[in-house]
Design a protein around this motif. Sequence first.
Motif, mmCIF file in Angstrom:
data_model
loop_
_atom_site.group_PDB
_atom_site.id
_atom_site.type_symbol
_atom_site.label_atom_id
_atom_site.label_comp_id
_atom_site.label_asym_id
_atom_site.label_seq_id
_atom_site.Cartn_x
_atom_site.Cartn_y
_atom_site.Cartn_z
ATOM 1 N N UNK A 42 0.852 -1.185 0.000
ATOM 2 C CA UNK A 42 0.000 0.000 0.000
ATOM 3 C C UNK A 42 0.886 1.232 0.000
ATOM 4 N N UNK A 43 0.594 2.194 -0.884
ATOM 5 C CA UNK A 43 1.386 3.415 -0.969
ATOM 6 C C UNK A 43 0.518 4.589 -0.541
ATOM 7 N N UNK A 44 0.902 5.219 0.568
ATOM 8 C CA UNK A 44 0.111 6.293 1.146
ATOM 9 C C UNK A 44 0.190 7.532 0.257
ATOM 10 N N UNK A 45 -0.960 8.128 -0.008
ATOM 11 C CA UNK A 45 -1.050 9.307 -0.854
ATOM 12 C C UNK A 45 -0.144 10.422 -0.332
ATOM 13 N N UNK A 46 0.570 11.077 -1.251
ATOM 14 C CA UNK A 46 1.506 12.128 -0.879
ATOM 15 C C UNK A 46 0.865 13.307 -0.168
#
Length: 283
Positions: free
Chosen positions: A198-202
Motif C-alpha cells: 500500500x502506498x500512502x497518498x503524498x
Amino acid sequence: ALDAAKRAGRGRHEIYRAGRDVRARDAELRRAIDDGGLVVLFQPVVGLATGGVVAVEALVRWLHPRLGLLVPDEFLDLAEETGAIVPLGEWVLQEACREAARWRATVPGVEHVRLSVNLSPEQVVAPGMVETVRAVLEETGLPADRLVLELAEGTLRDPGPDLEARLASLRELGAGIAVDDVGLSSLGPLRRLPVDHLKIDGSLVAGVAGDPVARTVVEEVVRLGAALGATVVAEGVETAEQARVLAALGCGSGQGFHFCEPLHGRTVAQVLRRTHQGTRIDE
C-alpha cells in the motif's frame, strides 16, 4: 473539455485541445515510443528504520524535441485518451525490468531490491496483459518476485468483474501488487483485493507532521496494511520530520525528495552500491 472534465470525475478543469492538435501529439508520442524518445528514471524507496534501499519505482519521462523533458502529468492523459497508454506502459515495463536485471548482475547484495512499475487501468484490462508480463520477465531474466505492479487508486473505484482474477493471475506469476495513492476512500475496496503493498497518498504524507486528520488516516492505512499482510510505503516524503513521524506510526518505508530524486539507471547502481555498504541514503 467539458466532456473530459465530467469523465474525469467532475469538480475539475480541463484545457480544450483541438482534435487536430490531439492527433498530432498522439503521432509524436507514438514515434517517441518506437524511436527512443522516452526515458525511464528510477526513484529509490527507502526503509525508514535502516536508510537502505528496499525498492525502486520506474518513472517515465518524454524527451520532447521541442518542449524538452515532459513529466507524466503532461502526456499521460493524452496517452489514455488516444489509446497509446498500453504500448507506452509495455515499453516502460520492458525497459525497467531490463535495467533492474542489469543491477542484479553487476551490483553485489541487491537481490532483495524490488522494482515497482505502474500499470494504467487500460493495461490492467488489456487482452493478454498477464502473458505480456510473463514474456517480459522471461526475456529480461528479472525474477518475478522482484517485480511489483502498481495500480492507481482510481482503478479500485470501478474495478470491473475481472480485476480480482487478473490480480490473482499476476500474483500466481510471482509478481507483487501495490495500490498507489491510498487514502480514506480506498480503504473499503482494498479489503476485497489481493494486494501486497500500500502506498500512502503524498497529500496525506505532506500533512502527517502537523495535521491530526492526515495522521489519523495514515495510522488507519498502516493498520490495514498489517491486517492484509501488506507493506506500507509513504510517497512524497519531503522532510526529516515527516520521515520521523511516519516511522513512529509504523510505516515501513518511504520515497520522496527527502531521500532521493528520480535517477538514471546508472546512478541508481551507484546508490545501491553505496547503501549496500551500510551508508544511509539520507546521509
